[in-house]
Design an enzyme around this catalytic site. Structure first.
Site, short mmCIF file in Angstrom:
data_model
loop_
_atom_site.label_atom_id
_atom_site.label_comp_id
_atom_site.label_asym_id
_atom_site.label_seq_id
_atom_site.Cartn_x
_atom_site.Cartn_y
_atom_site.Cartn_z
N SER A 34 0.28 47.20 -2.16
CA SER A 34 1.36 46.21 -1.98
C SER A 34 2.40 46.03 -3.12
O SER A 34 3.59 45.82 -3.01
CB SER A 34 1.04 44.52 -1.67
OG SER A 34 0.00 44.27 -2.49
N ASP A 324 4.30 35.66 -6.60
CA ASP A 324 3.83 34.74 -5.69
C ASP A 324 2.31 34.73 -6.10
O ASP A 324 2.19 35.20 -7.35
CB ASP A 324 3.74 35.37 -4.02
CG ASP A 324 3.36 36.87 -4.27
OD1 ASP A 324 2.72 37.35 -4.71
OD2 ASP A 324 3.61 37.33 -2.91
N HIS A 327 1.47 38.82 -6.84
CA HIS A 327 2.46 39.85 -7.20
C HIS A 327 3.09 39.50 -8.50
O HIS A 327 3.80 38.69 -8.41
CB HIS A 327 3.29 40.61 -6.24
CG HIS A 327 2.36 40.92 -4.76
ND1 HIS A 327 2.23 40.13 -3.87
CD2 HIS A 327 1.75 42.08 -4.61
CE1 HIS A 327 1.50 40.51 -2.76
NE2 HIS A 327 1.01 41.77 -3.38
#
Length: 372
Positions: A34, A324, A327
């Site tokens: 991600s 978040d 990340h």
């Protein structure tokens, strides 16, 4: 030793090269999770790891979600921009064609993906590194059919490769009791398992033509907001950080060995652990005001595992290290990218194409829709 790009390589980056009538650019092929995903998971219908809702992408392009798990750019975006390389689209982008691959390369990164096939299983659908390599090999067949084997071999050998995975193998596998790996291995044997697997994967990439490849190390993942909020003290989880350091040490050794053993390989290891740890320890030194909390959250309701329209955003996203629970923010990614460029000795090249206005190197940070 610093990595000095030969003059011809710099010319190739700026001007590209011609094969069989095609003017081919030097492009990137990115494998990751991600931290590098630019939209693959958004096109996996059953995946539970997606960044397809506001406020993801608020500081990138038109401000709408684009598949990146941050408010702006990824580390790979920024490094590629500064090296004059085009940004590769997601493999699962419906508009991807052979011509686009020759123009921009491909990004196979997938949120929740890991070095190990079993990693991230509770996300239902994600692309492991083995699967990403399999998709890359399919890409190669497509390009061979389009421009011929000799020209395609040259195209893939001139390309740049990024491999950036590993954090999910710990956070979403080994450190979670629901996974068999958590009770089948100890710390050392699990890292050995990871290295054996990664060695095979990097060797497959070399056999497939990858010659110029960079492997990203892990940051202090015990300090991400999720790990802090799950601890009893709210501090970084040192066990997790020690695993990241051990992974980096083992990966650096592996990459050095492979680069020396594999013919014509220039494999490099990029480690930004120290600078990220320093940012988290003393954020004000680097212009940040918060290195503990996510910018996008439900306030006191923690952990909020993803950023959604009902989330509250911090007033100044450029001052937060984390976007978040998992990340980094665009600002933190830029700091990490600059550190990797410095450590690896990359010299910025003149860009053949500037990013579009909505994708400028330093995006303007718009006011938060609902700042605190």
């Amino acid at each position: 030793m610093k990595l000095a790009l030969p003059v011809l390589s710099v010319i190739a980056i700026v001007l590209g090269f011609a094969v069989n009538g095609y003017h081919c650019k030097v492009v990137q092929f990115i494998f990751g999770d991600s931290l590098s995903d630019v939209g693959n998971n958004a096109n996996l219908p059953r995946s539970l790891a997606k960044a397809n809702l506001p406020w993801y992408g608020i500081d990138f392009g038109n401000g709408l979600p684009n598949g990146r798990f941050t408010n702006g750019r990824t580390v790979a975006d920024i490094i590629g921009d500064k090296m004059g390389l085009p940004r590769p689209p997601a493999f699962l982008d419906p508009s991807l064609t052979g011509d686009i691959i020759l123009e921009k390369g491909v990004n196979y990164a997938s949120g929740g993906g890991g070095i190990l096939n079993e990693t991230g299983g509770y996300f239902i659908e994600r692309l492991s590194l083995y699967k990403q390599i399999q998709l890359f090999q399919g890409t190669q067949e497509l390009i061979k059919e389009k421009i011929g084997k000799t020209a395609a071999d040259n195209f893939f050998q001139e390309a740049r490769y990024v491999v950036a995975l590993g954090s999910n193998d710990f956070i979403n596998n080994y450190l979670m009791p629901v996974y068999r790996d958590s009770w089948s291995y100890n710390d050392q044997s699990f890292i050995t398992y990871l290295m054996e697997t990664l060695k095979d994967q990097l060797t497959i990439l070399h056999k497939s033509g990858a010659r110029k490849l960079m492997v990203f190390g892990l940051g202090p993942m015990g300090c991400i907001p999720l790990q802090r909020v799950l601890s009893t003290s709210g501090n970084c989880q040192e066990k997790t950080n020690k695993l990241a350091l051990a992974f980096n040490q083992a990966t650096s050794k592996l990459v050095t060995q492979l680069s020396a053993r594999l013919p014509n390989a220039s494999y490099r290891f990029g480690d930004a652990y120290d600078v990220v740890n320093d940012v988290i320890t003393d954020p004000q030194k680097y212009g940040f005001s918060d290195a503990e909390s996510p910018c996008c959250s439900f306030g006191r309701i923690r952990p909020a595992l993803t950023c959604v329209p009902a989330s509250t955003l911090c007033k100044d996203r450029s001052k937060y290290v984390f976007w978040d629970e998992y990340h980094p923010s665009d600002s933190a990614n830029e700091l990490i990218a600059n550190e990797l460029i410095k450590k690896l000795g990359f010299s910025p090249a003149n860009q053949a194409e500037a990013p579009s206005p909505g994708e400028a190197e330093s995006p303007a940070i718009a006011p938060s829709p609902s700042g605190e």
